[in-house]
Design a protein around this motif. Structure first.
Motif, PDB file in Angstrom:
ATOM      1  N   ARG A  40       0.813  -1.223   0.000  1.00 46.47           N
ATOM      2  CA  ARG A  40       0.000   0.000   0.000  1.00 46.47           C
ATOM      3  C   ARG A  40       0.847   1.274   0.000  1.00 46.47           C
ATOM      4  N   ARG A  41       2.107   1.173   0.371  1.00 48.14           N
ATOM      5  CA  ARG A  41       2.983   2.357   0.378  1.00 48.14           C
ATOM      6  C   ARG A  41       3.438   2.749  -1.031  1.00 48.14           C
ATOM      7  N   ALA A  42       3.263   1.862  -1.995  1.00 50.81           N
ATOM      8  CA  ALA A  42       3.768   2.108  -3.346  1.00 50.81           C
ATOM      9  C   ALA A  42       2.897   3.110  -4.098  1.00 50.81           C
ATOM     10  N   ASP A  43       3.535   3.871  -4.975  1.00 50.03           N
ATOM     11  CA  ASP A  43       2.812   4.746  -5.892  1.00 50.03           C
ATOM     12  C   ASP A  43       2.508   4.019  -7.200  1.00 50.03           C
ATOM     13  N   THR A  44       3.455   3.196  -7.628  1.00 50.82           N
ATOM     14  CA  THR A  44       3.294   2.406  -8.844  1.00 50.82           C
ATOM     15  C   THR A  44       3.731   0.975  -8.564  1.00 50.82           C
ATOM     16  N   ILE A  45       3.006   0.017  -9.126  1.00 46.97           N
ATOM     17  CA  ILE A  45       3.343  -1.398  -8.997  1.00 46.97           C
ATOM     18  C   ILE A  45       3.657  -1.947 -10.385  1.00 46.97           C
ATOM     19  N   ILE A  46       4.758  -2.700 -10.484  1.00 46.38           N
ATOM     20  CA  ILE A  46       5.156  -3.276 -11.769  1.00 46.38           C
ATOM     21  C   ILE A  46       5.356  -4.781 -11.599  1.00 46.38           C
ATOM     22  N   VAL A  47       4.706  -5.548 -12.438  1.00 51.13           N
ATOM     23  CA  VAL A  47       4.916  -6.998 -12.479  1.00 51.13           C
ATOM     24  C   VAL A  47       5.993  -7.255 -13.530  1.00 51.13           C
ATOM     25  N   THR A  48       7.117  -7.794 -13.102  1.00 48.42           N
ATOM     26  CA  THR A  48       8.282  -7.929 -13.971  1.00 48.42           C
ATOM     27  C   THR A  48       8.447  -9.359 -14.491  1.00 48.42           C
ATOM     28  N   LYS A  49       9.288  -9.485 -15.515  1.00 49.63           N
ATOM     29  CA  LYS A  49       9.666 -10.793 -16.091  1.00 49.63           C
ATOM     30  C   LYS A  49       8.465 -11.563 -16.627  1.00 49.63           C
ATOM     31  N   CYS A  50       7.498 -10.829 -17.148  1.00 53.46           N
ATOM     32  CA  CYS A  50       6.309 -11.463 -17.728  1.00 53.46           C
ATOM     33  C   CYS A  50       6.638 -12.048 -19.106  1.00 53.46           C
ATOM     34  N   PRO A  51       5.861 -13.036 -19.560  1.00 56.19           N
ATOM     35  CA  PRO A  51       5.996 -13.492 -20.951  1.00 56.19           C
ATOM     36  C   PRO A  51       5.657 -12.340 -21.897  1.00 56.19           C
ATOM     37  N   ASP A  52       6.323 -12.285 -23.029  1.00 57.69           N
ATOM     38  CA  ASP A  52       6.062 -11.211 -23.993  1.00 57.69           C
ATOM     39  C   ASP A  52       4.627 -11.225 -24.495  1.00 57.69           C
ATOM     40  N   ASP A  53       4.019 -12.417 -24.510  1.00 55.43           N
ATOM     41  CA  ASP A  53       2.666 -12.543 -25.055  1.00 55.43           C
ATOM     42  C   ASP A  53       1.593 -12.573 -23.966  1.00 55.43           C
ATOM     43  N   LEU A  54       1.875 -12.003 -22.813  1.00 49.59           N
ATOM     44  CA  LEU A  54       0.896 -11.990 -21.725  1.00 49.59           C
ATOM     45  C   LEU A  54      -0.370 -11.260 -22.174  1.00 49.59           C
ATOM     46  N   ASP A  55      -1.494 -11.966 -22.156  1.00 49.55           N
ATOM     47  CA  ASP A  55      -2.721 -11.361 -22.680  1.00 49.55           C
ATOM     48  C   ASP A  55      -3.502 -10.637 -21.588  1.00 49.55           C
ATOM     49  N   LYS A  56      -4.553  -9.941 -22.015  1.00 52.07           N
ATOM     50  CA  LYS A  56      -5.342  -9.119 -21.106  1.00 52.07           C
ATOM     51  C   LYS A  56      -5.993  -9.958 -20.013  1.00 52.07           C
ATOM     52  N   GLN A  57      -6.452 -11.153 -20.357  1.00 49.29           N
ATOM     53  CA  GLN A  57      -7.108 -12.010 -19.370  1.00 49.29           C
ATOM     54  C   GLN A  57      -6.168 -12.347 -18.220  1.00 49.29           C
ATOM     55  N   HIS A  58      -4.918 -12.675 -18.539  1.00 49.25           N
ATOM     56  CA  HIS A  58      -3.955 -13.001 -17.494  1.00 49.25           C
ATOM     57  C   HIS A  58      -3.542 -11.758 -16.711  1.00 49.25           C
ATOM     58  N   ARG A  59      -3.488 -10.628 -17.392  1.00 54.28           N
ATOM     59  CA  ARG A  59      -3.180  -9.377 -16.678  1.00 54.28           C
ATOM     60  C   ARG A  59      -4.263  -9.061 -15.657  1.00 54.28           C
ATOM     61  N   GLU A  60      -5.514  -9.328 -16.019  1.00 57.49           N
ATOM     62  CA  GLU A  60      -6.619  -9.078 -15.097  1.00 57.49           C
ATOM     63  C   GLU A  60      -6.567 -10.025 -13.896  1.00 57.49           C
ATOM     64  N   LYS A  61      -6.166 -11.270 -14.111  1.00 58.07           N
ATOM     65  CA  LYS A  61      -6.032 -12.218 -13.002  1.00 58.07           C
ATOM     66  C   LYS A  61      -4.944 -11.759 -12.037  1.00 58.07           C
ATOM     67  N   ILE A  62      -3.855 -11.261 -12.585  1.00 58.22           N
ATOM     68  CA  ILE A  62      -2.765 -10.772 -11.745  1.00 58.22           C
ATOM     69  C   ILE A  62      -3.213  -9.529 -10.979  1.00 58.22           C
ATOM     70  N   LYS A  63      -3.929  -8.654 -11.647  1.00 56.73           N
ATOM     71  CA  LYS A  63      -4.439  -7.458 -10.987  1.00 56.73           C
ATOM     72  C   LYS A  63      -5.349  -7.821  -9.814  1.00 56.73           C
ATOM     73  N   ALA A  64      -6.205  -8.822 -10.011  1.00 53.70           N
ATOM     74  CA  ALA A  64      -7.105  -9.267  -8.942  1.00 53.70           C
ATOM     75  C   ALA A  64      -6.315  -9.864  -7.784  1.00 53.70           C
ATOM     76  N   ARG A  65      -5.185 -10.487  -8.081  1.00 54.95           N
ATOM     77  CA  ARG A  65      -4.347 -11.067  -7.032  1.00 54.95           C
ATOM     78  C   ARG A  65      -3.619  -9.993  -6.234  1.00 54.95           C
ATOM     79  N   ILE A  66      -3.091  -8.985  -6.929  1.00 54.72           N
ATOM     80  CA  ILE A  66      -2.321  -7.937  -6.256  1.00 54.72           C
ATOM     81  C   ILE A  66      -3.231  -6.917  -5.575  1.00 54.72           C
ATOM     82  N   ARG A  67      -4.380  -6.663  -6.166  1.00 48.53           N
ATOM     83  CA  ARG A  67      -5.357  -5.710  -5.631  1.00 48.53           C
ATOM     84  C   ARG A  67      -4.745  -4.323  -5.401  1.00 48.53           C
TER      85      ARG A  67
END
Length: 346
Positions: A178-205
């Motif tokens: 919660r202290r962060a201003d920006t969150i970055i998910v690193t080392k993702c596959p180059d072809d990471l699609d929107k559906q998987h990005r949304e799952k990660i977003k739901a996990r990180i909240r």
């Protein structure tokens, strides 16, 4: 350590987590003093131990901002044998300043690269002659309140249980995001699609004010020990001896295996101080290899630890090439990220 014995350490994880929660509360409540400075200070860090790509992100920020600002990077200098505040010289070694600061100085000789265990002391030393400071691996260094905080999550660990050390890998509770201003998910596959990005977003909240970005690793052509391009190319007939002492070598190993069918991995712990025995073992195996085409590949961080004076006589006799990496933003996030950072610094 196997999974079962690690679970036996769960009470220690609870105790450690409680200590960190109390520590964070003391900083948030003002019981412990945290210093805020009147110049832009950007912090890059993560919640778990190692391997999230802090150095490549720090380098990305340096490239983005170094031509417009009197910029300095400030690190703890993990693994160095010196103490206190120190500005890296162009000839600095990992023993003097740590492997990552030595790497920064080699790649950006025009930039001030400093180390200091106490970041407050380091910023005080730097701010008179600099108007921007980037803190590498400082998310848990609560004695400084950065003006802008970037928190990294390794893609391969996003869905792991949120457990504290020593059972899990977290240095502080997941709520610390919660202290962060920006969150970055690193080392993702180059072809990471929107559906998987949304799952990660739901996990990180992420909170409403937190931007969420996704990046992958971009590998460059092989370089020599001094960072110069070589034109050396790996193909399927090349026997590659991969030498790593980093937190997570899996992405690099997978990348090299796509290029060569024969990869011999000499894998050591993060920040490993190479010994003559280590390098002699590598040299003997390399010499015994009967492949017509063969070479040694290592990382930009590892090459700094191979520059030590006692190792150089052997190292210079070996065809060691360096695989550079850079951050690549996915989903057209680079423009927005750059704009956010520039607006903060401005």
């Amino acid at each position: 350590m196997s999974r079962y014995p690690r679970w036996l350490l769960l009470p220690f994880s609870w105790l450690y987590g409680l200590i960190i929660i109390i520590r964070n509360w003391c900083y948030d409540a003002g019981v412990f003093k945290s210093h805020r400075f009147n110049i832009p200070v950007i912090s890059v860090g993560n919640l778990d131990i190692g391997g999230a790509g802090k150095s490549p992100m720090t380098e990305y920020l340096v490239r983005l901002l170094k031509n417009k600002y009197a910029l300095a990077t400030l690190s703890r200098g993990y693994g160095r044998k010196t103490l206190g505040f120190l500005i890296a010289k162009s000839s600095a070694t990992a023993t003097e300043v740590g492997d990552e600061p030595a790497q920064f100085k080699q790649k950006f000789p025009e930039v001030t690269v400093a180390v200091c265990e106490k970041r407050v002391v380091g910023i005080e030393q730097l701010r008179a002659s600099h108007n921007l400071i980037i803190l590498d691996d400082a998310y848990q260094h609560r004695a400084v309140t950065p003006g802008y905080s970037i928190l990294l999550f390794d893609y391969s660990r996003v869905f792991e249980p949120h457990l504290m050390l020593p059972v899990g890998n977290l240095r502080e509770p997941f709520s610390g995001r919660r202290r962060a201003d920006t969150i970055i998910v690193t080392k993702c596959p180059d072809d990471l699609d929107k559906q998987h990005r949304e799952k990660i977003k739901a996990r990180i909240r992420p909170l409403a004010h937190q931007e969420l970005f996704f990046t992958s690793i971009s590998y460059g052509g092989l370089q020599d020990m001094d960072g110069l391009k070589t034109g050396v190319v790996i193909d399927q007939d090349t026997a590659v001896f991969l030498l790593t002492g980093i937190a997570n070598a899996a992405p690099l190993l997978n990348h090299v295996k796509k290029q060569s069918r024969q990869v011999i991995h000499h894998n050591y712990p993060d920040h490993h101080q190479y010994t003559l025995k280590n390098i002699a073992k590598l040299a003997d195996e390399f010499k015994a290899c009967v492949a017509v085409k063969k070479l040694i590949v290592t990382t930009e961080k590892d090459i700094q630890r191979l520059r030590e004076h006692d190792l150089l006589p052997i190292v210079k006799q070996l065809p060691i090439w360096v695989m550079p990496i850079q951050v690549h933003f996915l989903a057209e996030g680079q423009t927005l990220f750059n704009e956010i950072i520039k607006n903060y610094v401005r």
